[in-house]
Motif scaffolding. Structure first.
Motif, PDB file in Angstrom:
ATOM      1  N   ARG A 306       0.822  -1.242   0.016  1.00  0.00           N
ATOM      2  CA  ARG A 306       0.000   0.127  -0.149  1.00  0.00           C
ATOM      3  C   ARG A 306       0.686   1.233   0.022  1.00  0.00           C
ATOM      4  O   ARG A 306       0.678   2.278  -0.674  1.00  0.00           O
ATOM      5  N   LEU A 307       2.009   1.314   0.838  1.00  0.00           N
ATOM      6  CA  LEU A 307       2.826   2.327   0.732  1.00  0.00           C
ATOM      7  C   LEU A 307       3.437   2.669  -0.486  1.00  0.00           C
ATOM      8  O   LEU A 307       3.571   3.978  -0.955  1.00  0.00           O
ATOM      9  N   VAL A 308       3.845   1.588  -1.023  1.00  0.00           N
ATOM     10  CA  VAL A 308       4.546   1.875  -2.665  1.00  0.00           C
ATOM     11  C   VAL A 308       3.352   2.276  -3.643  1.00  0.00           C
ATOM     12  O   VAL A 308       3.618   3.143  -4.390  1.00  0.00           O
ATOM     13  N   ARG A 309       2.284   1.620  -3.609  1.00  0.00           N
ATOM     14  CA  ARG A 309       1.065   2.220  -4.364  1.00  0.00           C
ATOM     15  C   ARG A 309       0.828   3.638  -4.003  1.00  0.00           C
ATOM     16  O   ARG A 309       0.716   4.782  -4.966  1.00  0.00           O
ATOM     17  N   ASP A 310       0.862   4.143  -2.727  1.00  0.00           N
ATOM     18  CA  ASP A 310       0.426   5.547  -2.369  1.00  0.00           C
ATOM     19  C   ASP A 310       1.633   6.528  -2.852  1.00  0.00           C
ATOM     20  O   ASP A 310       1.264   7.574  -3.687  1.00  0.00           O
ATOM     21  N   ALA A 311       2.729   5.995  -2.818  1.00  0.00           N
ATOM     22  CA  ALA A 311       3.926   6.817  -3.388  1.00  0.00           C
ATOM     23  C   ALA A 311       3.964   7.133  -4.971  1.00  0.00           C
ATOM     24  O   ALA A 311       4.047   8.238  -5.465  1.00  0.00           O
ATOM     25  N   ALA A 312       3.501   5.930  -5.532  1.00  0.00           N
ATOM     26  CA  ALA A 312       3.246   6.134  -6.979  1.00  0.00           C
ATOM     27  C   ALA A 312       2.210   6.966  -7.514  1.00  0.00           C
ATOM     28  O   ALA A 312       2.367   7.807  -8.486  1.00  0.00           O
ATOM     29  N   GLU A 313       1.193   7.130  -6.571  1.00  0.00           N
ATOM     30  CA  GLU A 313      -0.084   7.833  -7.067  1.00  0.00           C
ATOM     31  C   GLU A 313       0.197   9.209  -6.733  1.00  0.00           C
ATOM     32  O   GLU A 313      -0.082  10.140  -7.129  1.00  0.00           O
TER      33      GLU A 313
END
Length: 447
Positions: A306-313
């Motif tokens: 989730r942290l990686v996806r949030d950073a990408a978003e």
């Protein structure tokens, strides 16, 4: 001394046996006349060589004395000189006869052991055996012992001095090493001797271990002091730039040189921008200071996917035209500090956003292998030269003097090290930059 007492004991034993045999026979002085006569004849034969010949002292002397201690002559024959001298040498014949052990006397300057026996008629017979040869032998043995003992002591002293000197060589080496270290040579160590004792060898090993720790501590202190000086110099330089800009615009405003509203608005915007830049720099410095103090992280279960996806978003929102690829499906749970990991991902994506063009593709990936979690942020930007890649984690380092504070990757490294992980960089000119964060997968579970 033991040999002396042993030999004297043998002489005393013979005298006591003879005394006991005479005392049990109840003889009178007339009955032992033959003994005296035999002694007289023997003395005369010994002195036959004439008056000029030295007469040796007899080995045994038998003499009859009266109750007053005078030598008695028998059959008209006067007592010999030895018998008379023996009678004079014994002051109390009765006391000697009653004594359990023989006594020492000197007759004609010769040593004798003498005992006495009381006869039935009240007279006494004195029996003496020469101990001169025994004392002469003991004197020679004593001189020989002293000579040999002195020689052995001298040899022992030389061997002791040599042994002490040999055993002091490692200690002298320790003194020499300590002196060299005191003069500044921290690399010196105590060498091993050819024949060390166990205690000295243990001391050498302990001293070398201590010197290694001292050298390491000194090198660490010097390195920390150099880093601190460089850090203070870099921080001062970075803070001086926005302060100078703010001071310059404020001086222009104070002197009334910004008469045009557009100029005042532009100056005010620059002041705000430099203020934000300085505030951001101070925040990053505080973050690094807390990381240097090894703060207690708030570990809890965190979904890294989730942290990686949030950073990408976040990166897509900030730069809509940049191609962003994410490889973090599902969920990967790990115990970590969530705010620290968000800062790591934010700094990595911010580094890409600052140093690459807005249309350069970026790939964010996450996987777990061999008990480790790997977070990857890769771009297809211009990359870094080898010498720049070696300093990419140094504080305030900016490749080519580019934008940014130069603290982003230093903060990333500090946070990752606080989690017990490591950060690696793979780059080359024209091949982009790939940063890999490796974390221990503590209590991790994937679904």
């Amino acid at each position: 001394m033991g040999m002396r007492y042993y030999l004297l004991g043998q002489v005393d034993t013979e005298l006591v046996k003879l005394r006991d045999s005479l005392a049990g026979s109840r003889l009178t002085v007339r009955q032992i006349d033959s003994l005296s006569a035999l002694g007289f004849i023997r003395d005369r034969i010994a002195s036959d060589g004439g008056p000029t010949r030295e007469r040796p002292a007899p080995d045994s002397i038998f003499a009859a004395v009266d109750d007053e201690g005078r030598a008695i002559g028998l059959f008209g024959v006067r007592p010999t000189e030895a018998q008379t001298a023996l009678a004079h040498a014994v002051p109390d014949s009765g006391a000697l006869a009653r004594a359990a052990d023989p006594g020492d006397v000197r007759v004609e300057d010769a040593a004798y052991r003498v005992t006495a026996v009381a006869l039935a008629d009240g007279s006494y017979v004195l029996m003496a055996t020469s101990t001169e040869a025994l004392h002469a032998g003991m004197a020679k043995a004593l001189k020989l012992d002293l000579a040999v003992g002195t020689l052995l002591l001298a040899v022992l002293a030389c061997l002791t001095l040599f042994s002490v000197r040999l055993r002091m060589v490692p200690l002298e080496a320790m003194v020499e090493t300590s002196s060299a270290i005191a003069e500044g040579d921290l690399t010196r160590r105590v060498p091993s001797s050819h024949h060390p004792t166990r205690e000295v060898e243990q001391l050498r090993l302990s001293l070398n271990a201590m010197l290694h720790q001292v050298e390491s501590a000194y090198r660490t202190r010097e390195r920390s002091a150099a880093q601190l000086r460089r850090f203070v110099a870099d921080a001062s330089h970075e803070l001086r730039t926005p302060l100078s800009a703010i001071r310059g615009y404020l001086q222009l405003y104070e002197r009334g040189m910004l008469t045009d509203p557009a100029q005042r608005e532009r100056a005010w915007g620059r002041v705000l921008a430099e203020t934000d830049r300085m505030g951001h720099l101070v925040d990053e410095l505080l973050t690094l200071a807390r990381l240097d103090q090894q703060p207690e992280l708030r570990f809890r279960t965190v979904d890294l996917s989730r942290l990686v996806r949030d950073a990408a978003e976040d990166l897509r929102v900030q730069q809509p035209g940049r191609p962003v690829t994410v490889g973090a499906d599902g969920s990967l749970l790990v115990r970590a500090d969530e705010s620290g990991l968000r800062k790591v991902l934010g700094n990595l994506t911010g580094n890409v956003r600052t140093h690459t063009a807005a249309d350069v593709p970026v790939r964010l990936g996450l996987d777990r292998a061999d008990g480790l979690v790997h977070i990857r942020v890769e771009d297809d930007g211009p990359g870094l030269a080898e010498e720049d890649a070696a300093r990419v984690f140094d504080r305030f380092f900016r490749a080519g003097g580019g934008a940014g504070s130069g603290l982003g990757l230093a903060i990333v490294q500090g946070v990752v090290h606080a989690h017990g992980g490591e950060v690696t960089v793979r780059t080359a000119p024209g091949e982009g930059l790939a940063v890999t964060v490796t974390l221990p997968a503590q209590a991790a579970a994937r679904s």
